[in-house]
Scaffold this active site. Structure first.
Site, PDB file in Angstrom:
ATOM      1  N   TYR A 100      24.925  39.167  45.229  1.00 17.64           N
ATOM      2  CA  TYR A 100      24.911  39.589  43.828  1.00 17.64           C
ATOM      3  C   TYR A 100      25.925  38.766  43.025  1.00 17.64           C
ATOM      4  CZ  TYR A 100      25.677  42.250  39.611  1.00 17.64           C
ATOM      5  OH  TYR A 100      25.824  42.587  38.298  1.00 17.64           O
ATOM      6  N   SER A 134      37.876  29.418  37.003  1.00 14.31           N
ATOM      7  CA  SER A 134      39.012  30.207  37.494  1.00 14.31           C
ATOM      8  C   SER A 134      39.921  29.414  38.428  1.00 14.31           C
ATOM      9  CB  SER A 134      38.451  31.409  38.255  1.00 14.31           C
ATOM     10  OG  SER A 134      39.439  31.990  39.065  1.00 14.31           O
ATOM     11  N   GLU A 136      40.941  30.583  40.997  1.00 11.35           N
ATOM     12  CA  GLU A 136      40.467  30.907  42.347  1.00 11.35           C
ATOM     13  C   GLU A 136      39.720  29.727  42.962  1.00 11.35           C
ATOM     14  OE1 GLU A 136      40.616  33.905  44.485  1.00 11.35           O
ATOM     15  OE2 GLU A 136      42.396  33.853  43.240  1.00 11.35           O
ATOM     16  N   TYR A 157      33.195  34.824  45.413  1.00 15.63           N
ATOM     17  CA  TYR A 157      33.414  34.697  43.969  1.00 15.63           C
ATOM     18  C   TYR A 157      33.855  33.277  43.622  1.00 15.63           C
ATOM     19  CZ  TYR A 157      36.105  34.968  39.599  1.00 15.63           C
ATOM     20  OH  TYR A 157      36.610  34.719  38.342  1.00 15.63           O
ATOM     21  N   LYS A 161      32.115  30.300  41.400  1.00 19.68           N
ATOM     22  CA  LYS A 161      32.730  29.705  40.205  1.00 19.68           C
ATOM     23  C   LYS A 161      32.758  28.176  40.316  1.00 19.68           C
ATOM     24  CE  LYS A 161      33.995  32.997  37.269  1.00 19.68           C
ATOM     25  NZ  LYS A 161      33.400  33.094  35.936  1.00 19.68           N
ATOM     26  N   ARG A 192      43.237  45.114  30.887  1.00 26.41           N
ATOM     27  CA  ARG A 192      42.820  44.608  32.191  1.00 26.41           C
ATOM     28  C   ARG A 192      42.120  45.724  32.977  1.00 26.41           C
ATOM     29  NH1 ARG A 192      41.275  40.389  35.337  1.00 26.41           N
ATOM     30  NH2 ARG A 192      43.011  39.433  36.450  1.00 26.41           N
ATOM     31  N   ARG A 199      47.245  45.745  36.684  1.00 25.58           N
ATOM     32  CA  ARG A 199      46.948  46.984  35.951  1.00 25.58           C
ATOM     33  C   ARG A 199      47.047  48.188  36.891  1.00 25.58           C
ATOM     34  NH1 ARG A 199      43.715  49.347  31.865  1.00 25.58           N
ATOM     35  NH2 ARG A 199      45.132  51.013  31.213  1.00 25.58           N
ATOM     36  N   LYS A 200      46.652  47.974  38.145  1.00 30.45           N
ATOM     37  CA  LYS A 200      46.757  49.047  39.128  1.00 30.45           C
ATOM     38  C   LYS A 200      48.226  49.460  39.258  1.00 30.45           C
ATOM     39  CE  LYS A 200      45.743  49.879  44.015  1.00 30.45           C
ATOM     40  NZ  LYS A 200      45.037  49.381  45.206  1.00 30.45           N
TER      41      LYS A 200
HETATM   42  P1  NDP Z   1      35.967  41.522  33.350  1.00 26.85           P
HETATM   43  O1  NDP Z   1      35.595  41.899  34.730  1.00 26.85           O
HETATM   44  O2  NDP Z   1      36.939  42.365  32.580  1.00 26.85           O
HETATM   45  O3  NDP Z   1      34.640  41.418  32.446  1.00 26.85           O
HETATM   46  C1  NDP Z   1      33.439  40.884  32.964  1.00 26.85           C
HETATM   47  C2  NDP Z   1      32.363  41.005  31.910  1.00 26.85           C
HETATM   48  O4  NDP Z   1      31.129  40.508  32.457  1.00 26.85           O
HETATM   49  C3  NDP Z   1      32.072  42.458  31.469  1.00 26.85           C
HETATM   50  O5  NDP Z   1      31.718  42.441  30.108  1.00 26.85           O
HETATM   51  C4  NDP Z   1      30.849  42.806  32.310  1.00 26.85           C
HETATM   52  O6  NDP Z   1      30.048  43.827  31.760  1.00 26.85           O
HETATM   53  C5  NDP Z   1      30.126  41.481  32.262  1.00 26.85           C
HETATM   54  N1  NDP Z   1      29.084  41.329  33.278  1.00 26.85           N
HETATM   55  C6  NDP Z   1      29.183  41.561  34.606  1.00 26.85           C
HETATM   56  N2  NDP Z   1      28.011  41.305  35.211  1.00 26.85           N
HETATM   57  C7  NDP Z   1      27.147  40.922  34.234  1.00 26.85           C
HETATM   58  C8  NDP Z   1      25.786  40.546  34.217  1.00 26.85           C
HETATM   59  N3  NDP Z   1      25.053  40.523  35.323  1.00 26.85           N
HETATM   60  N4  NDP Z   1      25.231  40.193  33.028  1.00 26.85           N
HETATM   61  C9  NDP Z   1      25.947  40.236  31.889  1.00 26.85           C
HETATM   62  N5  NDP Z   1      27.236  40.602  31.835  1.00 26.85           N
HETATM   63  C10 NDP Z   1      27.828  40.934  33.006  1.00 26.85           C
HETATM   64  O7  NDP Z   1      36.491  40.008  33.400  1.00 26.85           O
HETATM   65  P2  NDP Z   1      37.594  39.267  32.498  1.00 26.85           P
HETATM   66  O8  NDP Z   1      37.372  39.618  31.090  1.00 26.85           O
HETATM   67  O9  NDP Z   1      38.917  39.438  33.122  1.00 26.85           O
HETATM   68  O10 NDP Z   1      37.188  37.740  32.744  1.00 26.85           O
HETATM   69  C11 NDP Z   1      36.235  37.067  31.918  1.00 26.85           C
HETATM   70  C12 NDP Z   1      35.669  35.878  32.673  1.00 26.85           C
HETATM   71  O11 NDP Z   1      36.706  34.971  33.007  1.00 26.85           O
HETATM   72  C13 NDP Z   1      34.973  36.206  33.989  1.00 26.85           C
HETATM   73  O12 NDP Z   1      33.926  35.280  34.167  1.00 26.85           O
HETATM   74  C14 NDP Z   1      36.047  35.976  35.033  1.00 26.85           C
HETATM   75  O13 NDP Z   1      35.466  35.681  36.272  1.00 26.85           O
HETATM   76  C15 NDP Z   1      36.754  34.787  34.421  1.00 26.85           C
HETATM   77  N6  NDP Z   1      38.161  34.637  34.745  1.00 26.85           N
HETATM   78  C16 NDP Z   1      39.034  35.669  34.544  1.00 26.85           C
HETATM   79  C17 NDP Z   1      40.375  35.505  34.761  1.00 26.85           C
HETATM   80  C18 NDP Z   1      41.359  36.604  34.560  1.00 26.85           C
HETATM   81  O14 NDP Z   1      42.492  36.469  35.039  1.00 26.85           O
HETATM   82  N7  NDP Z   1      41.021  37.658  33.839  1.00 26.85           N
HETATM   83  C19 NDP Z   1      40.909  34.188  35.208  1.00 26.85           C
HETATM   84  C20 NDP Z   1      39.899  33.168  35.352  1.00 26.85           C
HETATM   85  C21 NDP Z   1      38.583  33.399  35.125  1.00 26.85           C
HETATM   86  P3  NDP Z   1      30.386  45.412  32.029  1.00 26.85           P
HETATM   87  O15 NDP Z   1      31.510  45.732  31.090  1.00 26.85           O
HETATM   88  O16 NDP Z   1      29.088  46.059  31.685  1.00 26.85           O
HETATM   89  O17 NDP Z   1      30.783  45.519  33.466  1.00 26.85           O
HETATM   90  P1  GDR Z   2      42.754  37.859  41.750  1.00 23.73           P
HETATM   91  O1  GDR Z   2      43.345  39.196  41.097  1.00 23.73           O
HETATM   92  O2  GDR Z   2      42.161  38.095  43.074  1.00 23.73           O
HETATM   93  O3  GDR Z   2      43.855  36.835  41.662  1.00 23.73           O
HETATM   94  O4  GDR Z   2      41.565  37.517  40.754  1.00 23.73           O
HETATM   95  P2  GDR Z   2      43.776  40.593  41.733  1.00 23.73           P
HETATM   96  O5  GDR Z   2      44.629  41.225  40.708  1.00 23.73           O
HETATM   97  O6  GDR Z   2      42.613  41.350  42.246  1.00 23.73           O
HETATM   98  O7  GDR Z   2      44.660  40.149  43.000  1.00 23.73           O
HETATM   99  C1  GDR Z   2      45.848  39.391  42.867  1.00 23.73           C
HETATM  100  C2  GDR Z   2      46.594  39.382  44.184  1.00 23.73           C
HETATM  101  O8  GDR Z   2      47.108  40.692  44.451  1.00 23.73           O
HETATM  102  C3  GDR Z   2      46.853  41.009  45.811  1.00 23.73           C
HETATM  103  N1  GDR Z   2      46.803  42.465  45.978  1.00 23.73           N
HETATM  104  C4  GDR Z   2      45.904  43.297  45.442  1.00 23.73           C
HETATM  105  N2  GDR Z   2      44.847  43.073  44.615  1.00 23.73           N
HETATM  106  C5  GDR Z   2      44.119  44.142  44.212  1.00 23.73           C
HETATM  107  N3  GDR Z   2      43.086  43.945  43.357  1.00 23.73           N
HETATM  108  N4  GDR Z   2      44.408  45.419  44.625  1.00 23.73           N
HETATM  109  C6  GDR Z   2      45.449  45.685  45.457  1.00 23.73           C
HETATM  110  O9  GDR Z   2      45.686  46.833  45.810  1.00 23.73           O
HETATM  111  C7  GDR Z   2      46.236  44.579  45.879  1.00 23.73           C
HETATM  112  N5  GDR Z   2      47.340  44.470  46.662  1.00 23.73           N
HETATM  113  C8  GDR Z   2      47.679  43.192  46.713  1.00 23.73           C
HETATM  114  C9  GDR Z   2      45.532  40.327  46.118  1.00 23.73           C
HETATM  115  O10 GDR Z   2      45.332  40.201  47.519  1.00 23.73           O
HETATM  116  C10 GDR Z   2      45.725  39.001  45.393  1.00 23.73           C
HETATM  117  O11 GDR Z   2      46.406  38.105  46.207  1.00 23.73           O
HETATM  118  C11 GDR Z   2      41.706  37.643  39.359  1.00 23.73           C
HETATM  119  C12 GDR Z   2      40.331  38.001  38.770  1.00 23.73           C
HETATM  120  O12 GDR Z   2      40.480  38.287  37.404  1.00 23.73           O
HETATM  121  C13 GDR Z   2      39.375  36.833  38.923  1.00 23.73           C
HETATM  122  O13 GDR Z   2      38.164  37.116  38.225  1.00 23.73           O
HETATM  123  C14 GDR Z   2      40.024  35.585  38.328  1.00 23.73           C
HETATM  124  O14 GDR Z   2      39.162  34.490  38.460  1.00 23.73           O
HETATM  125  C15 GDR Z   2      41.362  35.320  38.986  1.00 23.73           C
HETATM  126  O15 GDR Z   2      42.200  36.447  38.796  1.00 23.73           O
HETATM  127  C16 GDR Z   2      42.068  34.116  38.387  1.00 23.73           C
END
Ligand code: NDP
Ligand code: GDR
Length: 347
Positions: A100, A134, A136, A157, A161, A192, A199-200
């Site tokens: 997916y 990203s 990543e 993921y 990307k 977030r 955020r967690k």
């Molecule tokens: P979020 O997870 O907060 O938002 C993802 C968005 O994509 C939501 O609006 C979600 O909709 C939508 N979405 C998910 N699946 C689909 C689908 N099948 N069709 C249409 N829309 C869909 O992500 P962020 O805002 O944090 O990130 C934005 C983008 O940037 C993403 O592509 C992420 O991978 C990338 N990115 C994020 C980073 C980060 O640190 N935040 C860093 C680097 C890249 P819904 O609300 O309905 O779930």
């Molecule tokens: P990331 O973000 O994987 O970098 O991807 P996340 O906040 O999920 O994890 C960051 C690091 O924290 C460690 N970790 C945990 N992570 C989560 N989610 N929950 C936990 O309880 C926890 N404990 C430790 C993880 O192992 C990891 O190393 C985010 C997303 O926004 C992607 O979509 C984006 O592309 C990248 O940032 C840049």
């Protein structure tokens, strides 16, 4: 007036980007997924009464897994700029739902590029495309990482990307399309998603302070990330599409901290001792981890004139403050018997 189409508008970045573009006078359109519960919380404040003149936000039902709808929406909106932010964006979850994730993240980007290409061939105006890449994608590559660093993705993921990134470059070279790839390092905010680690943590800090929960279960606390503020990063997305040529840009702070350092700082904000509350839960470990991300944003600074405004310390402070306020409101509802204290504790 310029028109923009944003996929992923209901996400963290989509909401900040929509705000930025509306502020610049754009007409903003977004793709909305149908859901059984409301999923527009992050953009509800941008709703504009259609009877009053001014910059507008319009939502269209759609999904990046459905190419027909993408074509239809492009025809209807006739955008100047398309920002592809839609993604199953959770790295850990991508191990659970890899097919997916690939369909949305990799093939979704391809569907959108194909739809934009056909739209332009069919006489539509030139469209500039932003692809949300990203850090990543760097995965196991040694830090610091820049545009010159070879990708070494470590999750379904991240692999997806990388595919989307290369689709973008291929469409640029094959068809002369204006496609820019952002390579954004982690960026956070009070908006977030609550299952991402920052955020967690800040949600837990607020709730622990208000006596709504006692423990915070985390995975790998040694992982290092380059964390910036989402509001600063959407500015870079926009700048990329205003640049004279399409290109790839790293967007990062150039600083890196461990999850443990984030925890210490966040708990410290409210005078809490994290060691009394934080425990390891192996469920949050990943089959393959990304140990250290540390970006080099000098190209974006030099060529786009981009500059971040919020420091790491300010970011943590902003998120803790916002989540403490949220927990205070939860406390009132719990005390009034309208909410269970266990609400939201299973993140
Ligand atoms: P979020 O997870 O907060 O938002 C993802 C968005 O994509 C939501 O609006 C979600 O909709 C939508 N979405 C998910 N699946 C689909 C689908 N099948 N069709 C249409 N829309 C869909 O992500 P962020 O805002 O944090 O990130 C934005 C983008 O940037 C993403 O592509 C992420 O991978 C990338 N990115 C994020 C980073 C980060 O640190 N935040 C860093 C680097 C890249 P819904 O609300 O309905 O779930
Ligand atoms: P990331 O973000 O994987 O970098 O991807 P996340 O906040 O999920 O994890 C960051 C690091 O924290 C460690 N970790 C945990 N992570 C989560 N989610 N929950 C936990 O309880 C926890 N404990 C430790 C993880 O192992 C990891 O190393 C985010 C997303 O926004 C992607 O979509 C984006 O592309 C990248 O940032 C840049």
């Amino acid at each position: 007036m310029k028109r923009a189409l944003i996929t992923g508008i209901t996400g963290q970045d989509g909401s900040y980007l929509a705000e930025l573009l509306l502020g610049k006078g754009y007409e903003v359109h977004g793709l909305l997924r149908r859901a059984s519960s409301f999923n527009t919380d992050r953009i509800d404040h941008l709703y504009h009464d259609p009877h009053v003149p001014g910059p507008k936000l319009t939502l269209h039902y759609g999904d990046v897994t459905d190419g027909t709808v993408l074509r239809r929406v492009l025809e209807k909106v006739q955008p100047d700029e398309v920002y592809n932010l839609a993604a199953q964006s959770h790295v850990r979850v991508s191990f659970d739902v890899p097919e997916y994730t690939a369909d949305v993240v990799a093939t979704g980007a391809l569907r959108l590029l194909e739809a934009v290409r056909d739209h332009m061939v069919g006489g539509g105006k030139t469209v500039r495309v932003y692809q949300a890449g990203s850090s990543e994608m760097f995965g196991a590559a040694h830090p610091p990482q820049s545009e010159a660093t070879a990708f070494y993705p470590r999750s379904p993921y991240a692999v997806s990307k990388v595919a989307a990134h290369w689709y973008g470059i291929n469409y640029r070279e094959a068809y002369g399309m204006f496609v820019s790839n952002g390579i954004l390092f982690n960026h956070e905010s009070p908006r977030r998603g609550e299952t991402f680690v920052t955020r967690k943590i800040t949600r837990a800090v607020g709730r622990i302070k208000e006596g709504l929960q006692d423990k915070l279960f985390l995975g790998n606390m040694d992982a290092k990330r380059d964390w910036g503020f989402a509001g600063d990063y959407v500015e870079a997305m926009w700048l990329m599409l205003q640049h004279h040529t399409p290109d790839d840009f790293v967007v990062a702070t150039g600083e890196s901290y461990s999850v443990r350092q984030f925890v210490e700082l966040a708990f410290g904000q409210l005078g809490l001792d994290w060691q009394k509350h934080v425990e390891l839960d192996p469920r949050y470990l990943r089959p393959t981890e990304v140990d250290a991300l540390h970006g080099d944003p000098s190209k974006a600074i030099r060529e786009l004139g981009w500059k971040r405004k919020v420091s790491f310390q300010q970011l943590v402070e902003m998120m803790v403050k916002s989540d403490h306020e949220l927990a205070r409101r939860e406390r009132v509802l719990v005390d009034a018997g309208h909410l269970s204290a266990a609400h939201g504790a299973h993140r």
